[in-house]
Write a protein that holds these residues in place. Structure first.
Motif, PDB file in Angstrom:
ATOM      1  N   PHE A 136       0.832  -1.193   0.000  1.00  0.00           N
ATOM      2  CA  PHE A 136       0.000   0.000   0.000  1.00  0.00           C
ATOM      3  C   PHE A 136       0.870   1.247   0.000  1.00  0.00           C
ATOM      4  N   ALA A 137       0.293   2.333  -0.484  1.00  0.00           N
ATOM      5  CA  ALA A 137       0.894   3.672  -0.490  1.00  0.00           C
ATOM      6  C   ALA A 137       2.260   3.677  -1.187  1.00  0.00           C
ATOM      7  N   HIS A 138       3.268   4.268  -0.557  1.00  0.00           N
ATOM      8  CA  HIS A 138       4.579   4.411  -1.209  1.00  0.00           C
ATOM      9  C   HIS A 138       5.251   3.058  -1.473  1.00  0.00           C
ATOM     10  N   LEU A 139       4.877   2.030  -0.714  1.00  0.00           N
ATOM     11  CA  LEU A 139       5.468   0.713  -0.965  1.00  0.00           C
ATOM     12  C   LEU A 139       5.028   0.170  -2.319  1.00  0.00           C
ATOM     13  N   ARG A 140       3.763   0.395  -2.655  1.00  0.00           N
ATOM     14  CA  ARG A 140       3.252  -0.027  -3.962  1.00  0.00           C
ATOM     15  C   ARG A 140       4.016   0.689  -5.067  1.00  0.00           C
ATOM     16  N   ASP A 141       4.272   1.977  -4.876  1.00  0.00           N
ATOM     17  CA  ASP A 141       5.028   2.743  -5.872  1.00  0.00           C
ATOM     18  C   ASP A 141       6.449   2.205  -6.018  1.00  0.00           C
ATOM     19  N   ALA A 142       7.081   1.862  -4.905  1.00  0.00           N
ATOM     20  CA  ALA A 142       8.460   1.374  -4.937  1.00  0.00           C
ATOM     21  C   ALA A 142       8.566   0.009  -5.621  1.00  0.00           C
ATOM     22  N   VAL A 143       7.598  -0.871  -5.352  1.00  0.00           N
ATOM     23  CA  VAL A 143       7.614  -2.211  -5.943  1.00  0.00           C
ATOM     24  C   VAL A 143       7.146  -2.154  -7.395  1.00  0.00           C
ATOM     25  N   GLY A 144       6.238  -1.223  -7.678  1.00  0.00           N
ATOM     26  CA  GLY A 144       5.710  -1.093  -9.031  1.00  0.00           C
ATOM     27  C   GLY A 144       4.517  -1.993  -9.300  1.00  0.00           C
ATOM     28  N   LYS A 145       4.023  -2.639  -8.263  1.00  0.00           N
ATOM     29  CA  LYS A 145       2.867  -3.525  -8.384  1.00  0.00           C
ATOM     30  C   LYS A 145       2.041  -3.444  -7.113  1.00  0.00           C
ATOM     31  N   GLU A 146       0.750  -3.768  -7.243  1.00  0.00           N
ATOM     32  CA  GLU A 146      -0.129  -3.788  -6.083  1.00  0.00           C
ATOM     33  C   GLU A 146       0.143  -4.996  -5.202  1.00  0.00           C
ATOM     34  N   PHE A 147       0.550  -6.101  -5.828  1.00  0.00           N
ATOM     35  CA  PHE A 147       0.862  -7.315  -5.064  1.00  0.00           C
ATOM     36  C   PHE A 147       1.848  -8.180  -5.828  1.00  0.00           C
ATOM     37  N   LEU A 148       2.490  -9.089  -5.071  1.00  0.00           N
ATOM     38  CA  LEU A 148       3.381 -10.094  -5.637  1.00  0.00           C
ATOM     39  C   LEU A 148       2.910 -11.465  -5.176  1.00  0.00           C
ATOM     40  N   MET A 149       3.136 -12.461  -5.995  1.00  0.00           N
ATOM     41  CA  MET A 149       2.920 -13.847  -5.591  1.00  0.00           C
ATOM     42  C   MET A 149       4.304 -14.453  -5.403  1.00  0.00           C
ATOM     43  N   ALA A 204       9.421 -10.632   9.854  1.00  0.00           N
ATOM     44  CA  ALA A 204      10.660  -9.841   9.832  1.00  0.00           C
ATOM     45  C   ALA A 204      11.587 -10.277   8.702  1.00  0.00           C
ATOM     46  N   GLU A 205      11.704 -11.582   8.480  1.00  0.00           N
ATOM     47  CA  GLU A 205      12.562 -12.081   7.399  1.00  0.00           C
ATOM     48  C   GLU A 205      12.016 -11.671   6.038  1.00  0.00           C
ATOM     49  N   LEU A 206      10.696 -11.735   5.880  1.00  0.00           N
ATOM     50  CA  LEU A 206      10.100 -11.314   4.610  1.00  0.00           C
ATOM     51  C   LEU A 206      10.311  -9.823   4.385  1.00  0.00           C
ATOM     52  N   LYS A 207      10.141  -9.026   5.433  1.00  0.00           N
ATOM     53  CA  LYS A 207      10.400  -7.584   5.315  1.00  0.00           C
ATOM     54  C   LYS A 207      11.828  -7.326   4.858  1.00  0.00           C
ATOM     55  N   GLU A 208      12.772  -8.023   5.457  1.00  0.00           N
ATOM     56  CA  GLU A 208      14.180  -7.831   5.094  1.00  0.00           C
ATOM     57  C   GLU A 208      14.440  -8.240   3.648  1.00  0.00           C
ATOM     58  N   ASP A 209      13.903  -9.384   3.238  1.00  0.00           N
ATOM     59  CA  ASP A 209      14.074  -9.844   1.853  1.00  0.00           C
ATOM     60  C   ASP A 209      13.513  -8.822   0.863  1.00  0.00           C
ATOM     61  N   LEU A 210      12.300  -8.356   1.128  1.00  0.00           N
ATOM     62  CA  LEU A 210      11.669  -7.401   0.211  1.00  0.00           C
ATOM     63  C   LEU A 210      12.393  -6.064   0.220  1.00  0.00           C
ATOM     64  N   SER A 211      12.849  -5.654   1.380  1.00  0.00           N
ATOM     65  CA  SER A 211      13.591  -4.395   1.483  1.00  0.00           C
ATOM     66  C   SER A 211      14.868  -4.448   0.651  1.00  0.00           C
ATOM     67  N   ASN A 212      15.574  -5.574   0.719  1.00  0.00           N
ATOM     68  CA  ASN A 212      16.806  -5.732  -0.053  1.00  0.00           C
ATOM     69  C   ASN A 212      16.539  -5.831  -1.555  1.00  0.00           C
ATOM     70  N   THR A 213      15.500  -6.540  -1.930  1.00  0.00           N
ATOM     71  CA  THR A 213      15.198  -6.750  -3.347  1.00  0.00           C
ATOM     72  C   THR A 213      14.651  -5.496  -4.013  1.00  0.00           C
TER      73      THR A 213
END
Length: 77
Positions: A7-20, A29-38
């Motif tokens: 949602f919000a700025h995260l959607r803009d940063a990823v470029g998609k509304e959702f990922l599968m 926490a691990e997922l947050k770190e993975d997504l933050s790095n990617t």
């Protein structure tokens, strides 16, 4: 597989509304770190997380089929 919503700025940063993706067995926490790095996501430590539409702390372990949503803090007036 897991549906990960942004949602919000995260959607803009990823470029998609959702990922599968397969996040089963990871903590929030691990997922947050993975997504933050990617995706170079800013301030993931302040983002609220919902797992299956219920707010969840960083220690929750994600299971196959869970839907995860990342919701940044909102300000307004």
């Amino acid at each position: 597989m897991n549906k990960v919503l942004f949602f919000a700025h995260l959607r803009d940063a990823v470029g998609k509304e959702f990922l599968m993706l397969d996040a089963s067995g990871k903590t929030v926490a691990e997922l947050k770190e993975d997504l933050s790095n990617t995706y170079h996501l800013p301030k993931m430590d302040t983002v609220m997380t919902a797992v299956n539409e219920e707010f969840a702390p960083d220690v929750v372990i994600i299971e196959d089929g869970d839907e995860i949503a990342f919701i940044p803090p909102v300000s307004g007036g």
